[in-house]
Design a protein around this motif. Sequence first.
Motif, mmCIF file in Angstrom:
data_model
loop_
_atom_site.group_PDB
_atom_site.id
_atom_site.type_symbol
_atom_site.label_atom_id
_atom_site.label_comp_id
_atom_site.label_asym_id
_atom_site.label_seq_id
_atom_site.Cartn_x
_atom_site.Cartn_y
_atom_site.Cartn_z
ATOM 1 N N VAL A 1 0.863 -1.184 0.000
ATOM 2 C CA VAL A 1 0.000 0.000 0.000
ATOM 3 C C VAL A 1 0.896 1.230 0.000
ATOM 4 N N HIS A 2 0.303 2.383 -0.220
ATOM 5 C CA HIS A 2 1.080 3.608 -0.372
ATOM 6 C C HIS A 2 1.964 3.886 0.839
ATOM 7 N N LEU B 1 -1.420 6.586 -6.777
ATOM 8 C CA LEU B 1 -2.504 7.574 -6.880
ATOM 9 C C LEU B 1 -3.128 7.890 -5.529
ATOM 10 N N PHE B 2 -2.615 7.314 -4.462
ATOM 11 C CA PHE B 2 -3.254 7.428 -3.152
ATOM 12 C C PHE B 2 -3.318 8.864 -2.652
ATOM 13 N N THR B 3 -2.275 9.647 -2.902
ATOM 14 C CA THR B 3 -2.264 11.047 -2.482
ATOM 15 C C THR B 3 -2.473 11.947 -3.696
ATOM 16 N N GLN B 4 -2.886 13.169 -3.433
ATOM 17 C CA GLN B 4 -3.082 14.112 -4.530
ATOM 18 C C GLN B 4 -1.761 14.448 -5.209
ATOM 19 N N THR B 5 -0.692 14.545 -4.415
ATOM 20 C CA THR B 5 0.609 14.848 -5.015
ATOM 21 C C THR B 5 1.073 13.697 -5.905
ATOM 22 N N GLY B 6 0.806 12.484 -5.459
ATOM 23 C CA GLY B 6 1.162 11.335 -6.281
ATOM 24 C C GLY B 6 0.351 11.287 -7.552
ATOM 25 N N ARG B 7 -0.941 11.542 -7.434
ATOM 26 C CA ARG B 7 -1.820 11.543 -8.611
ATOM 27 C C ARG B 7 -1.387 12.611 -9.603
ATOM 28 N N ASP B 8 -1.069 13.798 -9.085
ATOM 29 C CA ASP B 8 -0.638 14.900 -9.962
ATOM 30 C C ASP B 8 0.654 14.532 -10.693
ATOM 31 N N LYS B 9 1.560 13.834 -9.982
ATOM 32 C CA LYS B 9 2.825 13.460 -10.603
ATOM 33 C C LYS B 9 2.604 12.425 -11.700
ATOM 34 N N GLU C 1 10.051 11.099 -6.491
ATOM 35 C CA GLU C 1 11.068 10.206 -7.035
ATOM 36 C C GLU C 1 10.594 8.756 -7.026
ATOM 37 N N MET C 2 9.785 8.412 -6.037
ATOM 38 C CA MET C 2 9.209 7.067 -5.992
ATOM 39 C C MET C 2 8.318 6.827 -7.203
ATOM 40 N N VAL C 3 7.510 7.821 -7.549
ATOM 41 C CA VAL C 3 6.635 7.709 -8.718
ATOM 42 C C VAL C 3 7.469 7.588 -9.991
ATOM 43 N N VAL C 4 8.529 8.366 -10.070
ATOM 44 C CA VAL C 4 9.395 8.348 -11.246
ATOM 45 C C VAL C 4 10.086 6.991 -11.401
ATOM 46 N N LEU D 1 -3.665 5.390 -14.675
ATOM 47 C CA LEU D 1 -4.825 6.294 -14.677
ATOM 48 C C LEU D 1 -6.077 5.644 -15.251
ATOM 49 N N SER D 2 -5.883 4.667 -16.151
ATOM 50 C CA SER D 2 -7.034 3.993 -16.756
ATOM 51 C C SER D 2 -7.344 2.648 -16.091
ATOM 52 N N HIS D 3 -6.767 2.433 -14.901
ATOM 53 C CA HIS D 3 -7.042 1.229 -14.104
ATOM 54 C C HIS D 3 -6.633 -0.053 -14.842
#
Length: 331
Positions: free
Chosen positions: A172-173, A280-288, A189-192, A267-269
Amino acid sequence: MASRTPYLVVVVVQLLFGLAILSASIADAQLSESFYAKTCPGGVQAVANVVNAAVRSDRRSAAGLLRLHFHDCFVRGCDASVLLSSTPGNTAEKDAPPNFSLKGFGIIDQAKAALEKTCPGVFSCSDILALAARDAISFIGGPRWRVPLGRRDALVSHAFEANSNLPGENFVHRTLLKVFARKGFTESEMVVLSGAHTIGLTHCSKVTPRLYTYPSQTGSDPYLSSSFVAAMKKQCPNTRSTANRFVLLDSSKGGQTFDVNYYSNILSHRAVFKSDDALLFTQTGRDKVKALSKSQSEFFSEFGAAMEKMGRLGVLTGTRGQIRNRCSRTN
């Protein structure tokens, strides 16, 4: 005096932590892209020649070499400990469950053998790992980043450290973020770095729980796109005989193109792992994720920077560690 003890303990701990950071910074500063210019000229190109030939023969090797470097650096640092074989008295990292599916050991061995012919006892296995990951990704059209050299090889490797340091596909996130934060990485950086899942394979056994035995009315994870579930069920029937069948992490463009489609999948599941969805759990993660899905140049630039940073984790330099003659065992 007794009342001062907790304070003294805190001071000592802070001092030791500061010294550890200083030691790591000093080792980091000793890395240089020209490290082998005099001791093994042509060595960097020799590694590239072996890697390019391997990836040209099997494009899937790029993902294997990238993952091998990642799994090395996240356990003890970038010290080639993941390459050491188990001994009668010790189970090494490569034999830990998270590493059962690692690929690319033979390619690293080929590069090391080539270097030992011209520069015996000079070029470290950990530097070969770092170069191989960069060269493989660059060869398939991905980003190319700086690889400062001068790492030395670890003397020890323990499976339990791999089990406790590597991120899992169902994290989990909160857990995922903790694993990356321990290595000094931000959420961005984790998202990247997770974008590495734009290439590579996994076993059906890692996918079928979300398709057949998920705690829902249908038995499938309702978060996933229904069309994605249907497509995945065709590739991964719920049978024991197909558990080890390989499935692409990103099926677009043949599954071995380094691009931003991974983020579009999230984003498309249509992401394979729960840990991918966790971004996508946080807004910052989703935005990234959204930003990277729209800009390949941004993804390439940030991925390269994050990989260079990762390549500096816990490096051994100077007289620490050794230069192995063979990457699978200590001298």
